[in-house]
Design a protein around this motif. Structure first.
Motif, PDB file in Angstrom:
ATOM      1  N   LEU A 188       0.819  -1.213   0.000  1.00 11.04           N
ATOM      2  CA  LEU A 188       0.000   0.000   0.000  1.00 11.04           C
ATOM      3  C   LEU A 188       0.851   1.260   0.000  1.00 11.04           C
ATOM      4  N   VAL A 189       2.089   1.140   0.449  1.00 11.22           N
ATOM      5  CA  VAL A 189       2.982   2.280   0.621  1.00 11.22           C
ATOM      6  C   VAL A 189       4.247   2.019  -0.179  1.00 11.22           C
ATOM      7  N   ASN A 190       4.724   3.061  -0.873  1.00 10.75           N
ATOM      8  CA  ASN A 190       5.971   2.912  -1.622  1.00 10.75           C
ATOM      9  C   ASN A 190       7.184   2.852  -0.702  1.00 10.75           C
ATOM     10  N   ARG A 191       7.178   3.713   0.317  1.00 11.47           N
ATOM     11  CA  ARG A 191       8.338   3.761   1.202  1.00 11.47           C
ATOM     12  C   ARG A 191       7.947   4.342   2.549  1.00 11.47           C
ATOM     13  N   VAL A 192       8.516   3.773   3.613  1.00 15.99           N
ATOM     14  CA  VAL A 192       8.358   4.303   4.967  1.00 15.99           C
ATOM     15  C   VAL A 192       9.667   4.976   5.355  1.00 15.99           C
ATOM     16  N   VAL A 193       9.562   6.180   5.880  1.00 16.05           N
ATOM     17  CA  VAL A 193      10.752   6.947   6.250  1.00 16.05           C
ATOM     18  C   VAL A 193      10.592   7.456   7.672  1.00 16.05           C
ATOM     19  N   PRO A 194      11.691   7.787   8.358  1.00 18.94           N
ATOM     20  CA  PRO A 194      11.567   8.415   9.680  1.00 18.94           C
ATOM     21  C   PRO A 194      10.708   9.667   9.604  1.00 18.94           C
ATOM     22  N   ASP A 195       9.966   9.925  10.667  1.00 15.05           N
ATOM     23  CA  ASP A 195       9.042  11.063  10.669  1.00 15.05           C
ATOM     24  C   ASP A 195       9.725  12.359  10.234  1.00 15.05           C
ATOM     25  N   ASP A 196      10.931  12.592  10.733  1.00 14.85           N
ATOM     26  CA  ASP A 196      11.620  13.847  10.438  1.00 14.85           C
ATOM     27  C   ASP A 196      12.066  13.940   8.981  1.00 14.85           C
ATOM     28  N   ASP A 197      12.092  12.818   8.262  1.00 12.85           N
ATOM     29  CA  ASP A 197      12.545  12.822   6.871  1.00 12.85           C
ATOM     30  C   ASP A 197      11.399  12.853   5.864  1.00 12.85           C
ATOM     31  N   LEU A 198      10.148  12.828   6.352  1.00 14.33           N
ATOM     32  CA  LEU A 198       9.022  12.679   5.428  1.00 14.33           C
ATOM     33  C   LEU A 198       8.929  13.835   4.438  1.00 14.33           C
ATOM     34  N   GLN A 199       8.900  15.041   4.937  1.00  9.50           N
ATOM     35  CA  GLN A 199       8.727  16.182   4.042  1.00  9.50           C
ATOM     36  C   GLN A 199       9.927  16.355   3.115  1.00  9.50           C
ATOM     37  N   LYS A 200      11.103  16.085   3.609  1.00  9.76           N
ATOM     38  CA  LYS A 200      12.301  16.192   2.772  1.00  9.76           C
ATOM     39  C   LYS A 200      12.253  15.180   1.640  1.00  9.76           C
ATOM     40  N   THR A 201      11.838  13.953   1.946  1.00  7.75           N
ATOM     41  CA  THR A 201      11.748  12.921   0.913  1.00  7.75           C
ATOM     42  C   THR A 201      10.661  13.247  -0.093  1.00  7.75           C
ATOM     43  N   ALA A 202       9.507  13.712   0.393  1.00  8.47           N
ATOM     44  CA  ALA A 202       8.422  14.088  -0.513  1.00  8.47           C
ATOM     45  C   ALA A 202       8.862  15.209  -1.443  1.00  8.47           C
ATOM     46  N   HIS A 203       9.578  16.182  -0.909  1.00 10.35           N
ATOM     47  CA  HIS A 203      10.081  17.285  -1.736  1.00 10.35           C
ATOM     48  C   HIS A 203      11.052  16.775  -2.798  1.00 10.35           C
ATOM     49  N   ALA A 204      11.935  15.876  -2.406  1.00  7.86           N
ATOM     50  CA  ALA A 204      12.905  15.340  -3.368  1.00  7.86           C
ATOM     51  C   ALA A 204      12.214  14.567  -4.479  1.00  7.86           C
TER      52      ALA A 204
END
Length: 264
Positions: free
Chosen positions: A182-198
């Protein structure tokens, strides 16, 4: 009405539209005006050549707790009212995400329940914070899953897994959602917005029309037989070859350089 007044923050940076649900006190539950404004934003972004990718996320502990049901229990309903509201409301929103001609990334920062879960799963790519969870909450309220759930989940999981989630209504942690696909990738909470932006920045520099046609082919392939899917693929490539980005991609290949796509 300013967008912040109904619980949405919206901005466009570097051809990426960032749409943030901003009702943290209610875990970003969707009121009818907020739901309809979201639909308008996705529909407008689909047609806006200045937008080449979208990120949808929430503030606080929740991504979206679903529809805001406060006060609905006392409303008198006539036969047909519920179906009409669903068609023009939640289903219209989910369709706007599925039909958006730009890649949509869900950055699930917390609880995604009911309509909120389906809103995330309708997106093209789903990033989840480690603390995120998905809940098919309808059965807890004695309700049938709506907002496209019985359409989306069997296609993503298969019927048995979909029924398990819908029959029991248990919370599905992000790690389990990733394991089930259901999810492409799980990331640490603090990295979510940075990963989404990238991810969004990368998509926003891609061949926008080719991505739109690819999205359409994948989304419609699950209802098509092989002959129909092959014909759609052939015509999509025919249409795509008329775009400037396709010509640039072919030139870049022959010239042995990186392509510079402009979304045209």
């Amino acid at each position: 009405m300013p967008m912040t007044d109904i619980g949405i923050d919206h901005e466009v940076r570097d051809h990426v539209a960032y749409v943030t649900l901003s009702r943290p006190e209610s875990l970003n539950a969707l009121t009818p005006p907020l739901r309809d404004r979201l639909t308008e934003l996705f529909t407008a972004a689909s047609a806006d050549p200045g937008i080449r990718a979208l990120v949808l996320t929430g503030t606080g502990r929740g991504f979206c707790a679903g529809a805001d049901l406060r006060g609905t229990g006392t409303v008198e309903r006539l036969p047909g009212d519920v179906a009409r509201v669903l068609r023009l409301g939640a289903q219209r929103l989910i369709a706007a995400v599925l039909d958006c001609e730009k890649p949509v990334i869900a950055a699930v920062n917390g609880t995604a329940a009911g309509l909120g879960a389906h809103l995330a799963l309708a997106c093209d790519l789903v990033l989840a914070a480690e603390s995120a969870r998905f809940i098919e909450v309808f059965v807890r309220r004695g309700l049938v899953p709506d907002a496209g759930g019985a359409y989306l989940l069997p296609r993503l999981l298969g019927p048995q897994r979909a029924k398990e989630l819908m029959f029991f209504g248990d919370a599905l942690p992000a790690a389990d959602a990733e394991r089930l696909g259901l999810v492409n990738r799980v990331v640490p909470d603090d990295d979510l917005q940075k990963t989404a932006h990238a991810w969004a920045t990368r998509l926003a520099t891609g061949p926008t029309r080719a991505l739109a046609l690819t999205k359409h082919l994948v989304n419609t392939s699950l209802e098509a037989d092989r002959a129909t899917a092959f014909a759609a693929e052939a015509w999509a490539q025919e249409i795509n070859m008329t775009t400037q980005d396709a010509q640039e991609g072919l030139r870049a290949f022959t010239e042995r350089r990186a392509a510079q796509f402009r979304g045209r």
